[in-house]
Design a protein around this motif. Structure first.
Motif, short mmCIF file in Angstrom:
data_model
loop_
_atom_site.label_atom_id
_atom_site.label_comp_id
_atom_site.label_asym_id
_atom_site.label_seq_id
_atom_site.Cartn_x
_atom_site.Cartn_y
_atom_site.Cartn_z
N ASN A 13 0.92 -1.31 -0.01
CA ASN A 13 0.00 0.00 0.03
C ASN A 13 0.86 1.22 0.22
O ASN A 13 1.76 1.61 0.87
CB ASN A 13 -0.94 0.00 1.03
N GLY A 14 0.96 2.12 -1.21
CA GLY A 14 1.75 3.35 -1.07
C GLY A 14 3.17 3.14 -1.16
O GLY A 14 3.83 3.80 -0.57
N GLY A 15 3.54 2.07 -1.68
CA GLY A 15 5.04 1.52 -1.67
C GLY A 15 5.43 0.80 -0.40
O GLY A 15 6.92 0.57 -0.31
N ARG A 16 4.69 0.70 0.66
CA ARG A 16 5.26 0.15 1.86
C ARG A 16 4.14 -1.15 2.02
O ARG A 16 3.20 -1.37 1.61
CB ARG A 16 4.78 0.83 2.94
N ASP A 28 2.05 -0.60 9.29
CA ASP A 28 3.02 -0.55 8.23
C ASP A 28 3.82 -1.59 8.86
O ASP A 28 4.46 -1.78 10.33
CB ASP A 28 3.66 0.80 8.33
N ASP A 31 9.71 -2.57 4.42
CA ASP A 31 9.94 -2.46 2.92
C ASP A 31 9.79 -3.64 2.19
O ASP A 31 10.27 -4.72 2.59
CB ASP A 31 11.53 -1.90 2.76
N ASN A 51 -1.42 -5.93 -4.12
CA ASN A 51 -1.54 -4.43 -4.15
C ASN A 51 -2.75 -4.26 -3.35
O ASN A 51 -3.94 -4.64 -4.13
CB ASN A 51 -1.55 -3.82 -5.64
N ALA A 53 -3.98 -1.00 -2.11
CA ALA A 53 -4.27 0.25 -2.10
C ALA A 53 -5.64 0.46 -2.85
O ALA A 53 -6.12 -0.17 -3.77
CB ALA A 53 -3.29 1.04 -3.07
N ARG A 54 -6.62 1.11 -2.02
CA ARG A 54 -7.97 1.13 -2.64
C ARG A 54 -8.05 2.22 -3.94
O ARG A 54 -8.87 1.74 -4.68
CB ARG A 54 -8.86 1.84 -1.54
N GLU A 55 -7.45 3.18 -4.06
CA GLU A 55 -7.38 3.92 -5.27
C GLU A 55 -5.97 4.35 -5.60
O GLU A 55 -4.99 4.79 -4.65
CB GLU A 55 -8.00 5.28 -4.83
N ARG A 57 -7.23 1.48 -8.54
CA ARG A 57 -6.95 -0.06 -8.43
C ARG A 57 -6.30 -0.14 -9.84
O ARG A 57 -7.12 -0.43 -10.86
CB ARG A 57 -8.34 -0.59 -8.52
N SER A 61 1.38 0.51 -9.47
CA SER A 61 2.47 0.54 -8.35
C SER A 61 3.13 -0.82 -8.11
O SER A 61 3.98 -1.06 -7.39
CB SER A 61 1.56 0.82 -7.19
#
Length: 254
Positions: A13-16, A28, A31, A51, A53-55, A57, A61
């Motif tokens: 999520n967001g790179g993490r 969190d 990495d 992945n 992340a909600r938005e 989709r 990323s």
């Protein structure tokens, strides 16, 4: 006898990397590249990276991450979250994924499964099924879109459709058990096992090695995916497999 597998599951999520509870309340946990390198050194059988992340989709990323993860990880990588077409699946495989994980698109367009399986083989397609127990219906209910959208199809119907479309593996995940560390929903896993001719991965609820032993022995499942067990304890895949081997469960020799 087919070897059993222990598969760390990582949520991006967001790179993490994050860990969820019932698909929410993200914490969190590190990495993705460093974590994947550690799992590689601990002889994990495979690695799943999703992945969440909600938005938006999409796979955007995931693409950079899978390239970097594939540089430090030499176990099979299964990547998913936001796949909307066979072109998306192909892009992930070209950039380092060995398998792709499809969820929402499997309800919307079975051709994406078929096209991907025809191009890369059924073994490259995992369909992930997110499930919650509904007491009012006295049955399981399936969800897509990160657990936010109810799907009006039974577990058995959906497994039949995606296997017919070419999926080579099923991952069934309990939303109720996600992040709880309370053990796997063996009833749910057995329901999937009863109708799936393809290997099944059980997910949701890993908390200790005894729970893994119970799930393997009570269901005969091919693999178990673990998140919290490895994130919030000193456990690791190598120790888990050494423990389980004492109960006659077959694992790949390392």
């Amino acid at each position: 006898m087919l070897k059993k597998r222990i598969i760390p599951i990582q949520l991006l999520n967001g790179g993490r990397l994050v860990k969820s509870i019932e698909f929410g309340g993200f914490r969190d946990v590190g990495d993705p590249v460093k974590s994947s390198s550690v799992y590689n050194s601990q002889f994990a059988d495979e690695l799943i990276l999703l992945n969440v992340a909600r938005e938006p989709r999409s796979i955007a990323s995931l693409l950079d991450v899978v390239v970097e993860v594939s540089k430090v990880s030499f176990m099979p990588l299964a990547i998913g979250g936001g796949i909307a077409s066979s072109h998306d699946a192909a892009a992930l495989i070209r950039n380092g994924a060995d398998k792709v994980v499809m969820n929402t698109v499997a309800y919307r367009n079975l051709n994406v499964i078929t096209e991907t399986a025809n191009r890369f083989g059924s073994q490259a397609v995992i369909v992930s099924i997110d499930v919650r127990w509904d007491p009012s219906m006295n049955d399981y209910v399936l969800y897509s879109n990160c657990g936010m959208t109810t799907e009006h199809v039974t577990l058995e119907q959906h497994i039949g459709r995606v296997i017919g479309a070419g999926a080579g593996e099923i991952m069934v995940q309990s939303i109720d058990r996600d992040g709880s560390m309370s053990g796997f929903d063996t009833k749910l896993i057995n329901r999937a096992m009863a109708v799936s001719p393809a290997p099944v991965i059980g997910a949701g609820g890993s908390g200790n090695y005894d729970q893994l032993r119970e799930a393997f022995l009570e269901t005969g499942v091919s693999a178990l995916a673990c998140g919290s067990l490895f994130n919030f304890s000193d456990s690791n895949p190598l120790r888990a497999k050494a423990f389980l081997a004492n109960y006659g469960l077959p694992f790949k020799k390392v």
